[in-house]
Design a protein around this motif. Structure first.
Motif: not given
Length: 663
Positions: A407, A410, A431-433, A483, A515, A517, A566-567, A570, A593
């Motif tokens: 995160s 990102q 950021s979502a990971a 989410w 995920d 966030i 994110t990627n 997702r 990423n």
């Protein structure tokens, strides 16, 4: 037989124009008909026993080596599976070997080839260098075949000495990406020692979601069909041309009513008339086996889907799938009179230790020796330094450094890109990971574990497994909440009135869909039911596990806009998350990423991704006992402030822990 110098425009499959190869005839006594539970043989009718074998989800695990930990690993490797192939061939007069996809991506060797060594016409990909020693008949494409783009895929397939089939991947001009199916004419030995000609038809399928997951590589170039619809289109034609029909289905097994477009459609595929056997995969599980017990239409002991013999052979070379068919000939042609399905393992666990059941096949080892050494040099390259260890032992129960570093990188990267766009520069960046390596079906060794000190590329690959590319989506505060609700499906519902042990983690929920966030704070109330089901659909409209969701200390504004880094998986709809369906993407970055993490570490020189504890499990009443499992070494790496208690051994080589969640 194979026209794979690039991703080819196929002629439609079938017997005309297909080169014939003699079948590999094994030695040794064949198994008796009684082993199949078959009906008595009639003296006047020819009977043939045909052995179909398959590997699946090899993911460039050619050798029994863990490049992330830089040490041997007896649980993986085609070189080990190859020994099972040799033994299975020696047992049977008519063996045929296939592969079910996900070949060229998934280990650091795959990244080394794609990003450093490269592929051009005439080069041999190490995955195929190993496979070419084993006389594969045919293979299908997996979803991860597309991760490095169509050009790389074409050069890679060009080095395989066997053809590929896939019936539901279509080029922009409407023609199939590769042959939808093929027919292989084989001379086989019947039970009386005589010779018979047998036409084996093979059709392949890939999850249709590839156009979302690899949108950057496939948009405008490739579309997909529903797996069942593609089968209904092609199987009747193929059935007219063959005696036995095998489906190579790189798609998993899920129950429920068919709605179309399923990612895991093998059970529905089995209902298509004319299919005699199925090899399935994608889910990294084993079938026959308990993983799929209790699903209507599935016989988890015999290994059938709606009566069709089926095998899922694990992942990374852990198993060899074997389907033995007994075929009886009549005036109408050949029919299946008996069968047996099994998945043969390369290792077993005894007293928490891994025990190898087979040795390496020397030919496979020798075929990739140079690329193995090149991969070792590649993954050992240092990029920075870590002040403290980075592991994922507790990533499913508390904020975690292995997710935090993703995160941080990102957010750093997307903030720079957003700053150059007037429409985005003032939006808050979240950021979502997710924790990619967090045990589960990967086993007790499947955790990120980076030591303090120099950080090498292998360590970054240990933190972030996949060659995803960075995306950012524009969502509302309400979509951020939903989410997180989808992500919170990881947890089982905990009954606050019970005092016996309750398992916290739902083992059917993939950790890569959990995920976190970063940039907001929240708690997860696990006494509530999950708002979302496994397919990402709302199943409990009144349930809300996400509580006290705040941005900068204030309750989040449901109408406010946010950027979420994110990627591509997702952002394109992978996992079916609210706010991430491919239509909300506002930044489509060219960088992976993983490369972004490397750049961040290089820029920082020294990293210390201490978890900021932006999320936690909401406190439970005193006396409620929740447990979870982790790696055995996790007991010596409990983060400061996390109240857990080791409880000893757990099945499968894991260790069990109790989590205290009081206020």
């Amino acid at each position: 037989m194979s026209d794979t110098s690039s991703v080819p425009t196929p002629a439609c499959g079938g017997a005309p124009g297909v080169t014939r190869r003699d079948v590999v005839v094994g030695v040794g006594a064949a198994l008796g008909a009684a082993a199949f539970g078959a009906e008595p043989a009639h003296a006047q009718a020819a009977r043939v026993r045909l052995r179909l074998m398959a590997t699946t989800d090899l993911h460039v695990n050619v050798l029994p080596y863990d490049y992330y930990r830089d040490k041997p690993d007896d649980t993986v490797g085609l070189s080990r599976t190859a020994s099972l192939v040799a033994a299975a061939r020696a047992e049977h007069p008519n063996p045929l070997l296939f592969d079910n996809g996900d070949l060229i991506q998934g280990s650091p060797m795959g990244d080394y080839i794609a990003y450093q060594r490269g592929m051009k016409a005439g080069d041999v990909h190490p995955m195929f260098a190993g496979m070419n020693t084993l006389d594969y008949v045919c293979a299908t494409l997996g979803n991860h075949e597309f991760n490095y783009g169509l050009s790389f895929l074409g050069f890679s397939l060009g080095s395989a000495k066997f053809p590929f089939v896939c019936a539901n991947a279509i080029k922009a001009d409407g023609t199939p990406l590769v042959r939808p199916f093929m027919v292989f004419d084989r001379e086989v030995e019947d039970d009386s020692g005589g010779k018979q000609r047998l036409r084996v038809g093979v059709i392949g399928f890939v999850p249709p979601q590839i156009v979302q997951w690899d949108q950057g590589h496939l948009a405008g170039k490739v579309t997909t069909l529903d797996i069942v619809e593609a089968a209904q289109r092609h199987v009747p034609e193929l059935r007219r041309q063959c005696d036995v029909l095998l489906a190579l289905c790189h798609s998993g097994i899920e129950g429920g009513e068919r709605k179309g477009g399923e990612e895991n459609a093998a059970l529905h595929l089995a209902r298509v008339p004319g299919i005699d056997a199925i090899f399935t995969g994608h889910q990294h599980k084993v079938f026959p086996g308990k993983d799929f017990a209790g699903i209507p239409g599935v016989d988890a002991e015999k290994g059938t889907l709606h009566g069709v013999p089926t095998v899922m052979a694990g992942f990374w070379g852990s198993h060899l799938g074997v389907i033995d068919l007994e075929l009886a000939k009549s005036d109408e042609g050949w029919r299946v009179a008996g069968f047996r399905s099994e998945a043969r393992p390369i290792y077993e666990r005894k007293d928490r230790a891994v025990v190898a059941l087979v040795k390496d096949a020397p030919a496979v080892v020798e075929a990739v020796r140079g690329d193995h050494e090149g991969t070792l040099d590649y993954v050992r390259q240092p990029v920075g330094e870590a002040k403290n260890p980075i592991n994922s032992f507790f990533a499913l129960v508390t904020d975690d450094p292995s997710v935090q570093i993703v995160s941080l990188a990102q957010t750093w990267y997307v903030s720079q890109l957003a700053a150059t766009d007037p429409a985005l520069k003032d939006l808050p960046v979240l950021s979502a990971a997710a924790p990619f390596k967090a045990g589960g079906r990967g086993g007790p060794d499947y955790y990120t574990d980076v030591k303090a000190g120099p950080v090498a590329i292998k360590d970054v690959a240990d933190i972030y497994l996949y060659p995803n590319t960075v995306r950012a989506v524009k969502v509302t505060g309400a979509e951020v909440r939903e989410w997180l609700e989808r992500s919170a499906g990881l947890f089982n519902r905990i009954d606050p009135a019970r005092t016996d042990e309750q398992e916290l983690i739902n083992p059917a929920f993939p950790p890569f869909n959990f995920d976190i966030i970063d940039g907001v704070t929240y708690q997860i109330d696990v006494t509530q039911p999950s708002r979302y089901g496994e397919d990402g659909k709302v199943i409990a409209p009144d349930a809300h596990r996400i509580v006290d969701l705040r941005y900068k200390g204030q309750p989040i504004d449901d109408k406010a806009s946010f950027l979420v880094a994110t990627n591509n998986y997702r952002a394109g709809g992978g996992g079916n998350f609210p706010g991430a369906n491919g239509k909300t993407i506002v930044i489509d970055a060219p960088d992976t990423n993983r490369d972004v993490i490397v750049r961040y570490i290089v820029a920082q020189k020294v990293i210390d991704p201490v978890a900021d504890n932006n999320w936690r499990i909401a406190p439970l009443p005193p006396g409620v006992k929740v447990t979870f499992v982790s790696a055995p070494q996790a007991a010596k790496a409990i983060p400061k402030g996390l109240r857990v208690k080791p409880l000893g051994d757990a099945p499968g080589g894991f260790s069990k822990f109790a989590l205290e969640t009081g206020a």
